[in-house]
Design an enzyme around this catalytic site. Structure first.
Site, PDB file in Angstrom:
ATOM      1  CG  HIS A   3     -32.527   7.317 -21.945  1.00 50.02           C
ATOM      2  ND1 HIS A   3     -31.353   7.703 -21.344  1.00 50.02           N
ATOM      3  CD2 HIS A   3     -32.176   6.479 -22.966  1.00 50.02           C
ATOM      4  CE1 HIS A   3     -30.334   7.149 -21.976  1.00 50.02           C
ATOM      5  NE2 HIS A   3     -30.799   6.388 -22.955  1.00 50.02           N
ATOM      6  CB  SER A  37     -55.691  13.754  -0.066  1.00 47.99           C
ATOM      7  OG  SER A  37     -55.569  15.109   0.319  1.00 47.99           O
ATOM      8  CE  LYS A  66     -53.412  12.944  -4.905  1.00 47.69           C
ATOM      9  NZ  LYS A  66     -52.594  13.740  -3.956  1.00 47.69           N
ATOM     10  CD  GLU A 102     -45.804   8.517  -2.591  1.00 47.18           C
ATOM     11  OE1 GLU A 102     -46.105   9.179  -3.583  1.00 47.18           O
ATOM     12  OE2 GLU A 102     -46.285   8.727  -1.445  1.00 47.18           O
TER      13      GLU A 102
END
Length: 477
Positions: free
Chosen positions: A176, A297, A303, A310
C-alpha cells in the site's frame, strides 16, 4: 473533339493509365480507383517493413509452383533471380514505389514484372493476398518474438548484475506504499526478473502458435492447384501447416496474443519505472539517476527529472491500447477475410517498436543507477520490525492473533510517545507482555529480520544469494 487516350501497355505487359500502373484486379472495373480511395486504402507506409518476409514467402511459393509443374525450372529460376534483384533494390533503398502500389506485396510483384516481363504475372498462381499477408505477418511475428525474448533477457541480466552489486543492501519493503518489512534490495530487483521470465514464457508461447504456415489457404477455400504446402513449410522453417483455410486467413489471434504478452511486459516495465521515479525523489532519496539518463528544467535550475522512467511509464498506454484496438477490430468480423484486418499492423508494429525502445533504454540505464544504501537501510528500521516482535512472542507460545494485538498496542504506545521499539523500558514491555524484555527487543534489527526469512523464495541473504546464482546460470545458457 479531343480523342480519349487509351491505356498504354508498359514494356512489362501491364497497362498504365496516366502514368499509374493498373491494379492487378482492375479487369472487373470500368474506371480506375479514385485518388482519395488510393490514399485511404493504401497500407504501404505501414507494411513496407514486411518486404523481406514477402520475398522469402514468394521464393518458397515459386518452388512449390515448380514442384506442381505450374512453372518450368527455368521459369522458377528466372523468378527467383528477379525476386533477389528486387530484394537488393529494397535493401539499398533504391526501390521506387508508385502511388498505385496498394501495399508491399503488390509493389514487389509490380517491380518483379517490370524486371522479368509477363512471367511475373505467374507468381501469384495459387495464392491470394489473403494468405500472402497472413504468411508475412507470421514470419514477422516469429522474428519479432525472438527479438523481444532477447531484449527481455538483456534486461533480466541488467537486474541480476545490479542485484549482485548490492546483494547485502537493506531497504524497506512496501505494501500500500507504506513501509512494511525490511527486505534486501537484491530481492526487490529479482522480483522484476521473475516478472520478465513469465513475459518471456508468454512470448515463446506466442511464437509457438505463430509457427504455422497459412500459405496455400488461398482467398479462403484453399489453393486450386496441387501445391505441396509441407514443402513450403520446410523451406520457411514452419513447424506445421494450417489445418483450416478459412481460419488461416480470417483470424489474427496470434497477433492479439503477441500484443497481450507485450502489454503485460509493458505494464511490468511501467511498475519498475514508477518505483525509479519514486526512489529518485527527495522524499525517498533511495537512488540517484545518472546524468545521461535524466533531464533538466527549462525554468528551474535545480531540477533533475526522471524523464526516461516517466516515458517508459507513459508509453505503456500505447502498447495496452494496441491490444484493445486489435481485439475491437476482430470482435465483429464474419468469416473469412475482411479488409478491416489491414488495421492489424499499425498498432502491432507500433507496440512492438515502443516496447523494444523501452526495454533497450532501461537495460542501458540500470547499470548506472547509484543507490543510496545508507538511506535505504535507515528507512528499513523502526516500526517495520513489529512483525518480528510478534514472531518472537509466537516462538514463546503466544497465539499469533494475540501476539499481533500485543505488538499493535506497543506500536500505538511508540507513536504516542515518540519512542522506538528497541528503546522501550522493562516496565512498559512487562505491562504489555511478560515475554518481552529490553534485551529481547535489542536483538530485533533489520539485518536479523531479513535473516529470519530463509524460506525458499524469501528475502534471507542465503536464499537471495542462491536466487542470484541460479539467475546467473540461467543467463549463461
Amino acid at each position: 473533339m479531343r480523342s480519349r487516350r487509351r491505356p498504354q501497355a508498359s514494356r512489362c505487359g501491364r497497362r498504365r493509365v496516366k502514368g499509374r500502373a493498373v491494379k492487378a484486379w482492375a479487369g472487373r472495373f470500368a474506371t480506375p480507383t479514385a485518388a482519395p480511395v488510393e490514399v485511404f486504402t493504401s497500407s504501404l507506409p505501414v507494411d513496407r517493413r514486411l518486404w523481406r518476409h514477402d520475398i522469402a514467402g514468394s521464393v518458397a511459393h515459386v518452388q512449390a509452383l515448380v514442384r506442381a509443374r505450374l512453372l518450368t525450372r527455368r521459369e522458377g529460376t528466372r523468378l527467383e533471380r528477379g525476386l533477389a534483384a528486387v530484394a537488393r533494390e529494397l535493401d539499398a533503398s533504391r526501390f521506387r514505389f508508385l502511388a498505385s502500389d496498394e501495399d508491399i506485396h503488390m509493389a514487389i510483384e509490380r517491380r518483379l514484372t517490370e524486371r522479368v516481363g509477363p512471367l511475373g504475372g505467374k507468381l501469384h498462381t495459387g495464392r491470394s493476398r489473403n494468405d500472402q499477408v497472413a504468411l508475412d505477418l507470421r514470419l514477422w511475428l516469429r522474428a519479432e518474438c525472438d527479438a523481444l525474448d532477447d531484449r527481455l533477457a538483456r534486461l533480466q541480466r541488467a537486474l541480476v548484475t545490479l542485484g549482485r552489486r548490492h546483494r547485502d543492501a537493506l531497504m524497506p519493503g512496501y505494501t500500500h506504499l507504506q513501509r512494511a518489512q525490511p527486505v534486501l534490495l537484491a530481492h526487490h530487483l529479482l522480483a522484476y526478473r521473475e516478472m520478465l521470465a513469465r513475459d518471456r514464457g508468454r512470448v515463446r508461447d506466442c511464437r509457438t502458435r505463430a509457427d504455422e504456415l497459412p500459405l496455400g489457404a488461398g482467398a479462403l477455400a484453399g489453393a486450386g492447384f496441387p501445391l505441396d504446402r509441407r514443402l513450403v513449410a520446410r523451406r520457411l522453417g514452419f513447424a506445421r501447416v494450417s489445418a483450416n483455410s478459412m481460419d488461416a486467413v480470417a483470424d489474427r489471434d496470434v497477433a492479439a496474443e503477441f500484443l497481450a504478452a507485450a502489454a503485460i511486459a509493458a505494464v511490468h516495465l511501467s511498475r519498475l519505472a514508477e518505483e525509479l521515479v519514486l526512489w529518485a525523489s527527495e522524499e525517498f532519496g533511495f537512488v540517484e539517476l545518472p546524468d545521461a539518463f535524466a533531464t533538466g528544467s527549462s525554468m528551474m535550475p535545480q531540477k533533475k527529472n526522471p524523464d526516461v522512467a516517466e516515458l517508459v511509464r507513459g508509453k505503456t498506454g500505447r502498447v495496452v491500447g494496441a491490444l484493445v484496438a486489435l481485439l475491437t477490430t476482430l470482435k465483429g468480423l464474419p468469416l473469412a477475410y475482411n479488409r478491416d484486418l489491414q488495421e492489424d499492423k499499425p498498432a502491432l508494429f507500433d507496440a512492438a517498436d515502443t516496447l523494444a525502445q523501452c526495454l533497450d533504454v532501461l537495460a542501458a540505464m540500470l547499470p548506472h543507477l547509484r543507490f543510496r544504501t545508507g538511506r535505504m537501510a535507515a528507512a528499513a528500521d523502526g516500526l517495520l520490525l513489529a512483525t518480528d516482535v510478534a514472531d518472537l512472542l509466537v516462538e514463546r507460545g503466544v497465539p499469533f492473533r494475540r501476539a499481533h494485538e500485543i505488538v499493535g498496542r506497543l506500536v500505538r504506545h511508540c507513536l504516542a510517545t515518540g519512542t522506538a521499539l528497541r528503546d522501550l523500558d522493562a516496565a512498559v514491555l512487562r505491562r504489555h507482555s511478560p515475554h518481552l524484555t529490553p534485551a529481547l527487543l535489542r536483538d530485533v534489527t533489520p539485518a536479523r529480520s531479513v535473516a529470519r526469512r530463509r524460506v525458499v523464495g524469501g528475502t534471507g541473504p542465503r536464499e537471495v544469494r542462491r536466487q542470484l546464482a541460479r539467475a546467473a546460470r540461467d543467463d549463461a545458457r
